[in-house]
Design an enzyme around this catalytic site. Sequence first.
Site, short mmCIF file in Angstrom:
data_model
loop_
_atom_site.label_atom_id
_atom_site.label_comp_id
_atom_site.label_asym_id
_atom_site.label_seq_id
_atom_site.Cartn_x
_atom_site.Cartn_y
_atom_site.Cartn_z
N GLU A 164 0.81 -1.21 0.00
CA GLU A 164 0.00 0.00 0.00
C GLU A 164 0.85 1.27 0.00
O GLU A 164 0.52 2.26 -0.65
CB GLU A 164 -0.93 0.02 1.23
CG GLU A 164 -1.86 -1.18 1.32
CD GLU A 164 -1.29 -2.32 2.15
OE1 GLU A 164 -2.05 -2.91 2.93
OE2 GLU A 164 -0.08 -2.60 2.03
N CYS A 197 -2.39 -3.42 7.32
CA CYS A 197 -2.01 -3.59 8.73
C CYS A 197 -2.39 -2.36 9.55
O CYS A 197 -2.43 -1.24 9.05
CB CYS A 197 -0.51 -3.86 8.85
SG CYS A 197 0.54 -2.47 8.36
N ALA A 218 25.15 -27.72 20.58
CA ALA A 218 26.09 -28.84 20.46
C ALA A 218 27.08 -28.73 21.62
O ALA A 218 27.61 -27.65 21.88
CB ALA A 218 26.82 -28.78 19.12
N TRP A 239 35.50 -26.80 15.68
CA TRP A 239 34.10 -27.21 15.69
C TRP A 239 33.91 -28.27 16.75
O TRP A 239 34.68 -29.23 16.81
CB TRP A 239 33.69 -27.75 14.32
CG TRP A 239 33.69 -26.71 13.25
CD1 TRP A 239 34.60 -26.53 12.27
CD2 TRP A 239 32.71 -25.70 13.04
NE1 TRP A 239 34.26 -25.49 11.46
CE2 TRP A 239 33.09 -24.96 11.91
CE3 TRP A 239 31.53 -25.35 13.70
CZ2 TRP A 239 32.36 -23.88 11.42
CZ3 TRP A 239 30.79 -24.28 13.21
CH2 TRP A 239 31.20 -23.57 12.09
N THR A 257 26.71 -14.06 20.78
CA THR A 257 27.04 -15.04 19.74
C THR A 257 27.50 -14.33 18.47
O THR A 257 28.44 -14.78 17.80
CB THR A 257 25.83 -15.94 19.44
OG1 THR A 257 25.48 -16.67 20.62
CG2 THR A 257 26.12 -16.93 18.32
N ASP A 299 31.26 -15.01 17.28
CA ASP A 299 31.43 -15.89 16.11
C ASP A 299 31.17 -15.22 14.76
O ASP A 299 31.57 -15.75 13.73
CB ASP A 299 30.49 -17.10 16.24
CG ASP A 299 30.74 -17.91 17.50
OD1 ASP A 299 31.89 -17.90 17.98
OD2 ASP A 299 29.79 -18.54 18.00
N LEU A 353 24.21 -17.53 10.06
CA LEU A 353 22.91 -18.04 10.53
C LEU A 353 21.98 -18.33 9.36
O LEU A 353 20.79 -18.00 9.40
CB LEU A 353 22.25 -17.06 11.50
CG LEU A 353 23.00 -16.81 12.82
CD1 LEU A 353 22.27 -15.76 13.64
CD2 LEU A 353 23.14 -18.09 13.62
N THR A 357 21.12 -16.85 27.11
CA THR A 357 19.92 -16.84 26.28
C THR A 357 19.11 -18.12 26.46
O THR A 357 17.88 -18.09 26.61
CB THR A 357 20.29 -16.67 24.79
OG1 THR A 357 20.99 -15.43 24.62
CG2 THR A 357 19.05 -16.66 23.91
#
Length: 363
Positions: free
Chosen positions: A53, A76, A155, A171, A197, A201, A205, A296
């Site tokens: 819009e 909206c 992990a 890793w 994070t 790192d 993602l 987190t």
Amino acid sequence: MMNKIQLMNLAFDLAKQGGIKTFPNPNVGAVIYKNGEIIGKGYHKFFGDFHAEIHALNEAGENAKDAIMFVTLEPCSHFGKTPPCVDAIIRAGIKKIFIAMKDPNPLVSGEGIKKLKSKNIEVEVGILDSRAKKFYEEYSKRFSKKNSYVVLKYAMTLDGKIATPTGDAKWISSEKSREWVHKFRTKFDGILVGVNTIIRDNPELSSHSKGKNPIRIILDPELIIPINSKVIKDELPTVIIYSNKKDTQKIQQIMKQNKFLLYIKSKDGLIDFKKIIEELRRISIFSVLIEGGGLTSWTALKSGVVDEIVSFVSPKIIGGQNAITPVEGEGVKDISKAIKTKITHFEKIGEDILIVNKVIRNK
């Protein structure tokens, strides 16, 4: 002269041009018509961009006054990256609006229509109803469940560490496990990490696939994310959740990169995860994979929003009392208060063991 069926079909044709770039938002198209001519067209181009819009209104300019708008989905009425579309429509002086379908999102459904009518704008809903239902079938299905689905993933080594004391984690898991995770990410609307994070790192993602990439969600209360981070500099959509509005320069820098800023108030420097999930749901993010650090993870578990935990156990040992663990925070003082889970699946992937646990909610 074009009739209303032709004009709404044109709006749908425009909507399709957004493709998968608008995910998790729906594809929407808009057409503005006046005195037998199309004076404005627009479609939602990518997540975080102006809505259809707004693009149509910008093209029409001042000529939009007393014009008719055709839009494939209810405009909206809530704040996201930009102000509500209904406010812009009202300000532009649109006299009538044809809407193919009411937004199925129960958090916003009908509110846009109600606000337009309150300003004496004529509203007609249901033009090309069958095409609208088919076009928004998958989008509508996402609202069939009352609750969002949240999974925590990490992990760790055999001795329960996710990184060395220096933060090195590359890793811990095997290459096959990482390939499994990339495919697993495509099942989610969003992937959430804490800002630490990103700082440590600088990850992409992404799903590393040609399919759907989940929306990157960065939990960053104080807005300390480096402006040169991959999630800021690349073209993939990113939501940054923050609670400190003081750094206006950083806010402007992030907005220039077309990233989505979501403001949520914090308490004692922490943002309530229930509020996070609620606000993500408002912008059509219903399934969230959390890949954050220890704080987190604990904050999410403590809030009770986590449905499932997916963990990889690697046959490595790091040792060291200062090494980083999957879940940190203040924890519980009494074992009877521990968060309980139930193992629902396990298998060997590469060198690692994958364990899936369902979180048992307190009744």
